[in-house]
Design an enzyme around this catalytic site. Structure first.
Site, mmCIF file in Angstrom:
data_model
loop_
_atom_site.group_PDB
_atom_site.id
_atom_site.type_symbol
_atom_site.label_atom_id
_atom_site.label_comp_id
_atom_site.label_asym_id
_atom_site.label_seq_id
_atom_site.Cartn_x
_atom_site.Cartn_y
_atom_site.Cartn_z
ATOM 1 N N GLU A 417 0.813 -1.224 0.000
ATOM 2 C CA GLU A 417 0.000 0.000 0.000
ATOM 3 C C GLU A 417 0.846 1.274 0.000
ATOM 4 O O GLU A 417 0.769 2.080 0.916
ATOM 5 C CB GLU A 417 -0.945 0.009 1.211
ATOM 6 N N GLU A 487 -3.898 -10.534 -0.308
ATOM 7 C CA GLU A 487 -4.754 -10.474 0.886
ATOM 8 C C GLU A 487 -6.163 -10.827 0.441
ATOM 9 O O GLU A 487 -6.619 -10.365 -0.605
ATOM 10 C CB GLU A 487 -4.769 -9.064 1.508
HETATM 11 C C1 IPT Z 1 -5.110 -3.802 3.599
HETATM 12 C C2 IPT Z 1 -3.723 -3.666 4.150
HETATM 13 O O1 IPT Z 1 -2.768 -4.054 3.199
HETATM 14 C C3 IPT Z 1 -3.504 -4.475 5.393
HETATM 15 O O2 IPT Z 1 -2.313 -4.057 6.004
HETATM 16 C C4 IPT Z 1 -4.657 -4.304 6.340
HETATM 17 O O3 IPT Z 1 -4.748 -2.977 6.714
HETATM 18 C C5 IPT Z 1 -5.920 -4.689 5.641
HETATM 19 O O4 IPT Z 1 -6.126 -3.878 4.540
HETATM 20 C C6 IPT Z 1 -7.131 -4.511 6.533
HETATM 21 O O5 IPT Z 1 -7.032 -5.142 7.736
HETATM 22 S S1 IPT Z 1 -5.361 -2.348 2.668
HETATM 23 C C7 IPT Z 1 -7.064 -2.111 2.362
HETATM 24 C C8 IPT Z 1 -7.210 -0.814 1.610
HETATM 25 C C9 IPT Z 1 -7.673 -3.182 1.617
#
Ligand code: IPT
Length: 965
Positions: A417, A487
């Site tokens: 990010e 993710e």
């Molecule tokens: C995403 C982040 O990469 C991770 O660190 C964490 O914050 C997650 O979200 C939420 O728990 S970024 C988001 C804009 C999808």
């Protein structure tokens, strides 16, 4: 007003620092001496950078009055708040965004440690002092000499100190600033925790010691040979006894080897011997390439079944000890996890040793995130500003050089990010140039300009399917790349929902090479009053609440139901009933199971198989099942024995399990890895002939074993069991996923549900009818202010012994939202404690989270049914329950139902913000649900898939109650 002294300018300097040695591999020599400087240090915390001068670094300074803290550690997690408190923000910078400036209020920890050299410390050669991690900026003095300053919290920094050491009374002074220019590059979603949180070590460097070296160990899957080449700054010899290798550094050697993979983590012990030292090597041969648009290791496309791992310990923060790291790896292996993304920084290097040893694919991620710049449309983003590029390159080099000798690391990630920019391109170019043997990842650039794969986070099932089908378009380059979700499945609170639906896609489309759950562990902090603290609990002026608690493990590393679901969904062996309703082939179960080896490299010989046969959930026979050692990707059919004769007319099923055939490094023989269940004969629904009729007495109606209030028709007793307040229930304590602004619609269901009053439904009594064979109670259940509602009829019948309730629900008006739940609830005396049931278990399961729910006979206490989500919310429902027993009652469902029981009301659960807010009352509240709305991952990502939504539609369901004698 005086201007600030140049002595502190380094804090806001965008450059990486000065004085440190070039980065190199992290290794432990077998003969060069080292001295751990971990332990008790003196600490003084000042509120600003320059509240104190630097005379504390001078030899002779008396720090005897300073408190002591433990290094590695974070000062805000020691001293009970005396040194300051933790702060949690997700992506917002907890200070004004004005790079590279940081606030005047910049907590600064002066650390002091006096040490003697051991008597046998050599007098020749040099020495370095190594810091494995300091947040966020440090200046170091040894014996009064300023040796440099550095940033890059989760990266290693070394300083040459041989010329400064004396046999005794060495004074090591480290000034640590919480905020620095580096903080702008470290905006990860986690607690801000200053301190020297990883090891500090003094390393003797004999003349002719190895310095830095790069172990290249590739594997040719066609010939079965490995090629070893160790490039070393200092010439020497490399030996690998098991392979009869004895070659000079810089000289390649090719021999037949067993390859390293995450499934078969074969490591060869070797040694690098230079004139001055011996360095043990653990060599894993493997080759990672991008080929045919796929990530291939040793010639095969791999499927990542991954998790994102932050370093976390509820008492120690990111200061993890080796045993905690090992626990993480063992838990991963035991739950069928095969990959880790080290979100969002290189982990303690010992963690990577464990990944090499036990076998996990690693995406090693650089310590870089500038997420807060999204608030200003990424203007001034450091990754797109050349002034910061040296710092970015320094970070990339410190990661790659430190970790380059780990076979487990197959992908380098630029960071997380950070938007897009030239700095990222520079990092990718440098990494590609330095290490052509691995691939490069970064999610933030959807065009994949700098990367070797297309990576996204939280994309919906539909979009992922489109990407799998290569219908997503994109740049020419991207179209030729494999896809991963770095993710997905946000494991916050109850959930994640929809894992099985994702996994089906990953297993269907070659381009989809798997995904990494967000995230491994809840970052709750042990707290004396709250149990575990989350954002806001330390009085932060800016915080993101419990968004930091979104892991598959609770803070104490107890697996949450989400991890058990993941384990089932990604199991290495598929066990399906051939011809059972679970497969596409339809029809009844024909006595043959189809076993699929879902691994990428190993055959099935590591697993033992067993069948068992259940009648009404009780195993009546079991035996071992011989399954051929299928190759990866292969399926085979295996015949089950003749089913045991059974005249009971009960519900019957097969269960087939795979477990470890022998002890492994990560779990003992018998450890379960996969299972499947196949229905044989279906359940007979409970029948109650309505032979009894209701009788009106004085203020009471009796029907079979039950009594009712004559005026309201409310159930009072069943035999000797008092039943309190039985009525329709549609509300659940909203989950974190219910609360999330779902990505497709942009609103949260929790918000809509509250707006429409589903948490405050009113029950209007329309009539109590005493019929010949039934007591019928007509009601309308609806919220104030709205015209929609649920016409609800309770029809009670009995055969004299058993009592049957049929609930009919007819929606009226226009329903625009799904229902949280649909069922009945009632209260029992607090003495109700033991619960037995036949249905899904042993843990909770919801419509889109119940792959791991096994049909069987289970038992628990009421307390044991609760899942301790850090922010209390709906939890603990057991799915597909045929019957349950609690508090002297037996309840059979027609059809199957969801069962929950708790010592507080749904309203109390909903109102609580920490577990400690929940105190048992004098009633056990039971919910029998016809259905519950699915879970989804709306807390960050897509919500509930349509097939798991609970729409307000006409419904009818029954329960049969009897008193257990
Ligand atoms: C995403 C982040 O990469 C991770 O660190 C964490 O914050 C997650 O979200 C939420 O728990 S970024 C988001 C804009 C999808």
């Amino acid at each position: 007003m005086t201007s600030r002294t140049t002595a502190i300018d380094y804090v806001e300097d965008v450059s990486p620092g000065s004085g440190a040695l070039p980065p190199r591999a992290w290794y432990a020599s077998s003969d060069a001496k080292s001295l751990s400087l971990n332990g008790s240090w003196r600490l003084r915390v000042s509120p600003t950078i320059d509240a104190e001068d630097d005379s504390f670094a001078e030899p002779g300074f008396d720090a005897g009055g300073w408190p002591e803290v433990t290094v590695p550690g974070h000062w805000v997690l020691q001293g009970d708040g005396a040194f300051g408190l933790p702060i949690y923000t997700n992506h917002l910078y907890p200070f004004p965004v004005d790079p590279p400036h940081v606030p005047t209020e910049n907590p600064t920890g002066d650390h002091l440690r006096v040490f003697d050299l051991p008597a046998d410390w050599p007098t020749d050669g040099g020495a370095v002092i190594r810091f494995d991690g300091v947040e966020s900026c440090a200046r170091v003095w040894l014996n009064g000499t300023d040796i440099g300053e550095f940033k890059g919290s989760r990266l290693q920094h070394e300083f040459a100190v041989g010329h400064l050491l004396k046999p005794s009374g060495n004074v090591l002074a480290v000034r640590v600033h919480q905020w620095s220019a580096g903080s702008y590059l470290e905006d990860q979603d986690q607690w801000w925790l200053p301190g020297i949180f990883r090891d500090v070590t003094l390393l003797h460097r004999p003349a002719g010691s190895a310095a830095d070296f790069f172990v290249h160990a590739s594997y040719d899957h066609v010939t079965g040979e490995g090629t070893l080449l160790v490039d070393s700054d200092v010439d020497g010899r490399v030996t690998v006894p098991a392979l009869d290798i004895d070659v000079a550094t810089g000289e390649p050697v090719t021999v037949p080897v067993q390859a390293w993979t995450a499934e078969t983590p074969k490591l060869y012990d070797g040694e690098l011997v230079t004139e001055g030292e011996r360095v043990p090597l653990r060599i894993g041969f493997r080759t990672v390439v991008l080929e045919d648009g796929l990530i291939k290791v040793n010639g095969k496309a791999v499927l990542f079944k991954g998790v994102n791992r932050h370093e976390w310990h509820p008492d120690k923060g990111r200061a993890l000890d080796l045993e905690t790291m090992r626990e993480d790896v063992l838990l991963m292996k035991r739950h069928n996890v095969n990959a880790v993304r080290t979100s969002h920084y290189p982990p303690h290097p010992a963690f990577l040793d464990l990944c090499d040893e036990y076998g996990l694919w690693v995406i090693d991620e650089c310590d870089l995130e500038t997420h807060g710049f999204t608030e200003q449309a990424w203007r001034d983003n450091p990754v797109d500003d050349d002034r910061w590029t040296p710092a970015l390159l320094d970070r990339a080099a410190r990661m790659v050089e430190r970790d380059k000798n780990h076979p487990s690391v197959v992908i380098w990630s630029l960071g997380n990010e950070a938007g897009t920019g030239r700095g990222l391109t520079a990092m990718a170019e440098w990494i590609h140039g330095r290490d052509a043997s691995r691939l490069v990842h970064y999610e933030g650039d959807w065009n994949s300009r700098d990367t070797d794969m297309y990576s996204r986070m939280y994309a919906s099932h539909a979009e992922v399917e489109q990407i799998g089908q290569e219908l997503d378009g994109g740049t020419h380059k991207r179209r030729g790349l494999p896809f991963i979700l770095c993710e997905y499945a946000h494991a916050m609170g109850n959930g994640p929902g929809g894992l099985a639906d994702y996994q089906r896609l990953f297993e269907t489309y070659e381009r989809l090479q798997g995904a990494f759950v967000w995230e491994w562990i809840d970052h709750g902090i042990t707290h004396p009053e709250l149990g575990y603290a989350y954002g806001g609990d330390f009085g932060e002026e800016l915080h993101d609440g419990n968004f930091v608690c979104d892991g598959l493990l609770f803070p104490d590393r107890t697996p949450s139901p989400g991890l058990l679901e993941f384990k089932k969904v990604v199991e290495p062996v598929g066990i399906e009933g051939w011809g059972s309703p679970q497969t596409e082939f339809g029809g009844g179960f024909a006595g043959t199971v189809r076993v699929t080896n879902k691994q990428d490299f190993a055959d099935l010989s590591a697993f033992a198989f067993e069948w068992s046969y259940q009648v009404d959930g009780e195993t009546v026979e079991s035996g071992s099942l011989s399954v051929p050692a299928l190759a990866p990707g292969e399926s085979g059919e295996v015949k089950l024995p003749e089913p045991p004769a059974d005249g009971s007319g009960g519900e019957t099923q097969w269960t087939v399990r795979a477990s470890l055939a022998t002890d492994t490094a990560w779990a003992p023989k018998g450890h379960p890895v996969a299972w499947g269940q196949f229905a044989v004969s279906a359940r007979q629904s409970p029948k109650v002939a309505a032979t009894d009729g209701p009788v009106l007495g004085e203020r009471v109606i009796t029907l079979g074993p039950a009594s009712f209030d004559a005026r309201t028709g409310a159930l009072r007793t069943i035999g000797g069991v008092a039943v309190n307040g039985l009525r329709l229930d549609v509300w659940r304590a909203t989950t974190d996923n219910d609360e999330g602004a779902e990505w497709v619609t942009g609103t949260s269901f929790a918000e809509l549900w509250r707006k429409y009053g589903l948490h405050r439904m009113r029950h209007r009594l329309d009539g109590v009818e005493i019929g010949d064979d039934a007591l019928t109670v007509r009601t309308r259940v609806a919220p104030a202010a709205w015209e929609f509602g649920l016409a609800t009829v309770y029809r009670w019948t009995s055969d004299g012994n058993r009592l049957k309730l049929t609930v009919s629900v007819g929606p009226e008006g226009e329903w625009t939202v799904p229902l949280p739940r649909l069922g009945v609830r009632f209260g029992l005396d607090a003495s109700a404690d033991r619960v037995r049931w036949f249905g899904g278990g042993p843990g909770e399961g919801y419509a889109d989270t119940k792959s791991a729910s096994q049909l069987g006979r289970w038992e628990s206490t009421v307390d044991g049914l609760q899942t301790p989500y850090l922010r209390p919310q709906e939890n603990g429902a057991r799915a597909d329950v045929r019957w349950a027993e609690i508090g002297g009652l037996r309840i059979e469902g027609d059809p199957e139902f969801s069962f929950s029981a708790r010592r507080w009301t749904t309203e109390q659960l909903d109102a609580a913000s920490h577990r400690t807010d929940l105190t048992p009352g004098d009633t056990v509240w039971v919910n029998l649900d016809h259905a519950l709305h699915g879970i989804g991952t709306g807390s960050c990502g897509p919500g509930v898939l349509p097939q798991y939504a609970l729409r307000a539609e006409p419904a009818e369901f029954s329960f049969v109650f009897s008193e257990i004698s």
